[in-house]
Design a protein around this motif. Sequence first.
Motif, PDB file in Angstrom:
ATOM      1  N   PHE A 181      29.709  80.226  12.381  1.00 48.67           N
ATOM      2  CA  PHE A 181      28.805  79.466  13.247  1.00 48.67           C
ATOM      3  C   PHE A 181      29.476  78.154  13.631  1.00 48.67           C
ATOM      4  CE2 PHE A 181      25.871  82.117  10.768  1.00 48.67           C
ATOM      5  CZ  PHE A 181      25.171  82.713  11.806  1.00 48.67           C
ATOM      6  N   ILE A 182      29.264  77.745  14.887  1.00 46.47           N
ATOM      7  CA  ILE A 182      29.728  76.423  15.313  1.00 46.47           C
ATOM      8  C   ILE A 182      28.525  75.634  15.827  1.00 46.47           C
ATOM      9  CG2 ILE A 182      32.101  77.084  15.874  1.00 46.47           C
ATOM     10  CD1 ILE A 182      31.134  77.112  18.863  1.00 46.47           C
ATOM     11  N   ASN A 183      28.655  74.334  15.910  1.00 41.67           N
ATOM     12  CA  ASN A 183      27.596  73.414  16.374  1.00 41.67           C
ATOM     13  C   ASN A 183      26.410  73.421  15.406  1.00 41.67           C
ATOM     14  OD1 ASN A 183      29.296  73.147  18.556  1.00 41.67           O
ATOM     15  ND2 ASN A 183      28.142  74.583  19.812  1.00 41.67           N
ATOM     16  N   ARG A 184      25.347  72.713  15.804  1.00 42.99           N
ATOM     17  CA  ARG A 184      24.177  72.587  14.936  1.00 42.99           C
ATOM     18  C   ARG A 184      22.900  72.764  15.736  1.00 42.99           C
ATOM     19  NH1 ARG A 184      24.621  69.567  10.026  1.00 42.99           N
ATOM     20  NH2 ARG A 184      26.800  69.392   9.465  1.00 42.99           N
ATOM     21  N   GLY A 185      21.807  73.001  15.032  1.00 42.44           N
ATOM     22  CA  GLY A 185      20.485  73.073  15.646  1.00 42.44           C
ATOM     23  C   GLY A 185      20.445  74.049  16.800  1.00 42.44           C
ATOM     24  N   ALA A 186      19.826  73.620  17.922  1.00 43.90           N
ATOM     25  CA  ALA A 186      19.652  74.504  19.076  1.00 43.90           C
ATOM     26  C   ALA A 186      20.981  74.867  19.730  1.00 43.90           C
ATOM     27  CB  ALA A 186      18.737  73.830  20.095  1.00 43.90           C
ATOM     28  N   ASP A 187      22.046  74.121  19.415  1.00 38.29           N
ATOM     29  CA  ASP A 187      23.359  74.406  20.021  1.00 38.29           C
ATOM     30  C   ASP A 187      24.191  75.381  19.181  1.00 38.29           C
ATOM     31  OD1 ASP A 187      22.867  72.675  22.109  1.00 38.29           O
ATOM     32  OD2 ASP A 187      23.535  70.943  20.933  1.00 38.29           O
ATOM     33  N   ILE A 202       4.685  93.962  22.354  1.00 38.54           N
ATOM     34  CA  ILE A 202       4.779  92.638  22.973  1.00 38.54           C
ATOM     35  C   ILE A 202       5.220  92.827  24.421  1.00 38.54           C
ATOM     36  CG2 ILE A 202       5.969  90.409  22.910  1.00 38.54           C
ATOM     37  CD1 ILE A 202       6.312  90.886  19.865  1.00 38.54           C
ATOM     38  N   LYS A 203       4.413  92.329  25.337  1.00 36.25           N
ATOM     39  CA  LYS A 203       4.727  92.497  26.764  1.00 36.25           C
ATOM     40  C   LYS A 203       5.466  91.275  27.309  1.00 36.25           C
ATOM     41  CE  LYS A 203       2.338  96.409  27.423  1.00 36.25           C
ATOM     42  NZ  LYS A 203       2.357  96.916  26.051  1.00 36.25           N
ATOM     43  N   GLU A 204       5.139  90.105  26.773  1.00 32.70           N
ATOM     44  CA  GLU A 204       5.835  88.892  27.201  1.00 32.70           C
ATOM     45  C   GLU A 204       5.725  87.846  26.098  1.00 32.70           C
ATOM     46  OE1 GLU A 204       3.970  87.460  30.711  1.00 32.70           O
ATOM     47  OE2 GLU A 204       1.968  87.614  29.839  1.00 32.70           O
ATOM     48  N   SER A 205       6.585  86.831  26.199  1.00 29.88           N
ATOM     49  CA  SER A 205       6.553  85.772  25.193  1.00 29.88           C
ATOM     50  C   SER A 205       5.646  84.647  25.675  1.00 29.88           C
ATOM     51  CB  SER A 205       7.967  85.233  24.973  1.00 29.88           C
ATOM     52  OG  SER A 205       7.918  84.106  24.133  1.00 29.88           O
ATOM     53  N   ARG A 206       4.859  84.094  24.752  1.00 38.32           N
ATOM     54  CA  ARG A 206       4.011  82.956  25.135  1.00 38.32           C
ATOM     55  C   ARG A 206       4.841  81.669  25.197  1.00 38.32           C
ATOM     56  NH1 ARG A 206       0.368  83.517  19.816  1.00 38.32           N
ATOM     57  NH2 ARG A 206       1.313  85.568  19.918  1.00 38.32           N
ATOM     58  N   TYR A 207       6.115  81.758  24.799  1.00 40.83           N
ATOM     59  CA  TYR A 207       6.979  80.571  24.806  1.00 40.83           C
ATOM     60  C   TYR A 207       7.932  80.615  25.997  1.00 40.83           C
ATOM     61  CZ  TYR A 207       5.140  80.749  20.126  1.00 40.83           C
ATOM     62  OH  TYR A 207       4.279  80.841  19.067  1.00 40.83           O
ATOM     63  N   GLU A 208       8.271  79.432  26.490  1.00 39.39           N
ATOM     64  CA  GLU A 208       9.170  79.363  27.649  1.00 39.39           C
ATOM     65  C   GLU A 208      10.595  79.703  27.267  1.00 39.39           C
ATOM     66  OE1 GLU A 208       9.344  75.903  30.199  1.00 39.39           O
ATOM     67  OE2 GLU A 208       7.154  75.770  29.986  1.00 39.39           O
ATOM     68  N   GLN A 209      11.293  80.378  28.169  1.00 40.09           N
ATOM     69  CA  GLN A 209      12.716  80.670  27.950  1.00 40.09           C
ATOM     70  C   GLN A 209      13.448  79.339  27.791  1.00 40.09           C
ATOM     71  OE1 GLN A 209      13.912  83.968  28.364  1.00 40.09           O
ATOM     72  NE2 GLN A 209      16.074  83.581  28.113  1.00 40.09           N
ATOM     73  N   ASN A 210      14.166  79.182  26.685  1.00 38.55           N
ATOM     74  CA  ASN A 210      14.714  77.853  26.415  1.00 38.55           C
ATOM     75  C   ASN A 210      16.200  77.876  26.116  1.00 38.55           C
ATOM     76  OD1 ASN A 210      14.860  79.009  23.949  1.00 38.55           O
ATOM     77  ND2 ASN A 210      13.289  77.767  22.976  1.00 38.55           N
ATOM     78  N   LYS A 211      16.857  78.933  26.551  1.00 38.83           N
ATOM     79  CA  LYS A 211      18.254  79.025  26.146  1.00 38.83           C
ATOM     80  C   LYS A 211      19.214  78.633  27.264  1.00 38.83           C
ATOM     81  CE  LYS A 211      21.245  81.427  23.193  1.00 38.83           C
ATOM     82  NZ  LYS A 211      21.421  82.376  22.179  1.00 38.83           N
ATOM     83  N   GLU A 212      20.151  77.776  26.898  1.00 40.77           N
ATOM     84  CA  GLU A 212      21.214  77.406  27.826  1.00 40.77           C
ATOM     85  C   GLU A 212      22.151  78.606  27.993  1.00 40.77           C
ATOM     86  OE1 GLU A 212      25.024  74.461  27.559  1.00 40.77           O
ATOM     87  OE2 GLU A 212      23.362  74.153  26.159  1.00 40.77           O
ATOM     88  N   LYS A 213      22.667  78.832  29.198  1.00 41.51           N
ATOM     89  CA  LYS A 213      23.538  79.993  29.421  1.00 41.51           C
ATOM     90  C   LYS A 213      24.976  79.694  28.983  1.00 41.51           C
ATOM     91  CE  LYS A 213      20.689  82.924  31.472  1.00 41.51           C
ATOM     92  NZ  LYS A 213      19.572  82.544  30.590  1.00 41.51           N
ATOM     93  N   HIS A 214      25.581  80.699  28.357  1.00 40.19           N
ATOM     94  CA  HIS A 214      26.969  80.561  27.901  1.00 40.19           C
ATOM     95  C   HIS A 214      27.817  81.672  28.522  1.00 40.19           C
ATOM     96  CE1 HIS A 214      25.881  77.618  24.847  1.00 40.19           C
ATOM     97  NE2 HIS A 214      24.818  78.368  24.606  1.00 40.19           N
ATOM     98  N   PRO A 215      29.115  81.437  28.719  1.00 40.18           N
ATOM     99  CA  PRO A 215      29.963  82.496  29.288  1.00 40.18           C
ATOM    100  C   PRO A 215      30.145  83.661  28.314  1.00 40.18           C
ATOM    101  CG  PRO A 215      31.260  80.541  28.739  1.00 40.18           C
ATOM    102  CD  PRO A 215      29.836  80.183  28.481  1.00 40.18           C
ATOM    103  N   ILE A 216      30.260  84.862  28.863  1.00 41.26           N
ATOM    104  CA  ILE A 216      30.509  86.059  28.046  1.00 41.26           C
ATOM    105  C   ILE A 216      32.005  86.128  27.749  1.00 41.26           C
ATOM    106  CG2 ILE A 216      30.416  88.590  28.043  1.00 41.26           C
ATOM    107  CD1 ILE A 216      28.007  88.345  29.949  1.00 41.26           C
TER     108      ILE A 216
END
Length: 291
Positions: A234-240, A185-199
């Motif tokens: 796990f905390i939160n639900r769904g995409a969060d 796999i060279k690239e994803s056909r889907y858009e990057q969809n992740k919100e950034k979180h602190p490390i």
Amino acid sequence: MVKTLGVGNFSMDRGPILTAPFEWTELEQNDQGYSFPEVAEKLNLYPTFFDRNEAAPDSTDDLIHITINQKEYQVKKDITIMQACEQNGIKIPHLCHESDLTPDANCRLCLVKVKGEQELAPACGTTVKDGIEITTEDDELNHNRKILLELQMASHEHNCLTCHKGNPCIAGSCELQELIREFDIKESRYEQNKEKHPIDNTSPVLSYDPNKCILCGRCVRACREIACQNNLGFINRGADTLVAAGANKDFDQSACVTCLACIFACPTGAMTEKIAHYEGEDWEEKLIFQS
Ligand code: SF4
Ligand code: SF4
Ligand code: FES
């Protein structure tokens, strides 16, 4: 996988010493701690680990016949398709499965075909039956796996070249990266969809980067089943949804005992051991310079 037995230290004459064994080992706490040979002796590891030839043979009553990819095998009953395949050298792509942890079947990468069944079955969570006929690989299964991996890429940071999980360390390299290479796999056909979180770098020994987490839950199960700590969840639900320590605290404020069981379980660069940071990448020895 390397199983975490507890917390220890190192002595010049006895080597690594287990000083605070976890409850599941049923080893008593003692001032001297336990050396490697003592742990092996007390936990009866010699027959199964150090000398597999001495392990007791399975009774034929416990064996069944199954077919994998049109070839017949005799395996123990009550094991999963994944275990049957692993025991016979057949590789099934997987991310949420870890052989020492309870199956969770959430990544769907190990889906296989079972003759006569309408639905694909997760190999890690499906028990073999006598006469079962399994297909672990064909164009359709591989197509599904590629899509799943591309979706993981879209929800995962693409800074693999600087990721610490590329380091050649005892906790292994990134399993996600290996699968992406394996499936070309060279690239994803889907858009990057992740919100950034602190490390979270507050732990003295580990670093947790939620941006690289694929929510496989292996660290959560390792903390509960191997470390007996239940510090991760796990905390939160769904995409969060996120993995968090101590019901959403910084690691140094949680009940973490710094045993590193979660790091050994993590298939990506989300949980890494600080001592392995900045040590160079797996692929560096293969670089070729030319003028
Ligand atoms: S969160 Fe802490 S206690 Fe739990 S497995 Fe990781 S290092 Fe061990
Ligand atoms: S931190 Fe690692 S092991 Fe835990 S859920 Fe995320 S990817 Fe899986
Ligand atoms: S490895 Fe089986 S569903 Fe993830």
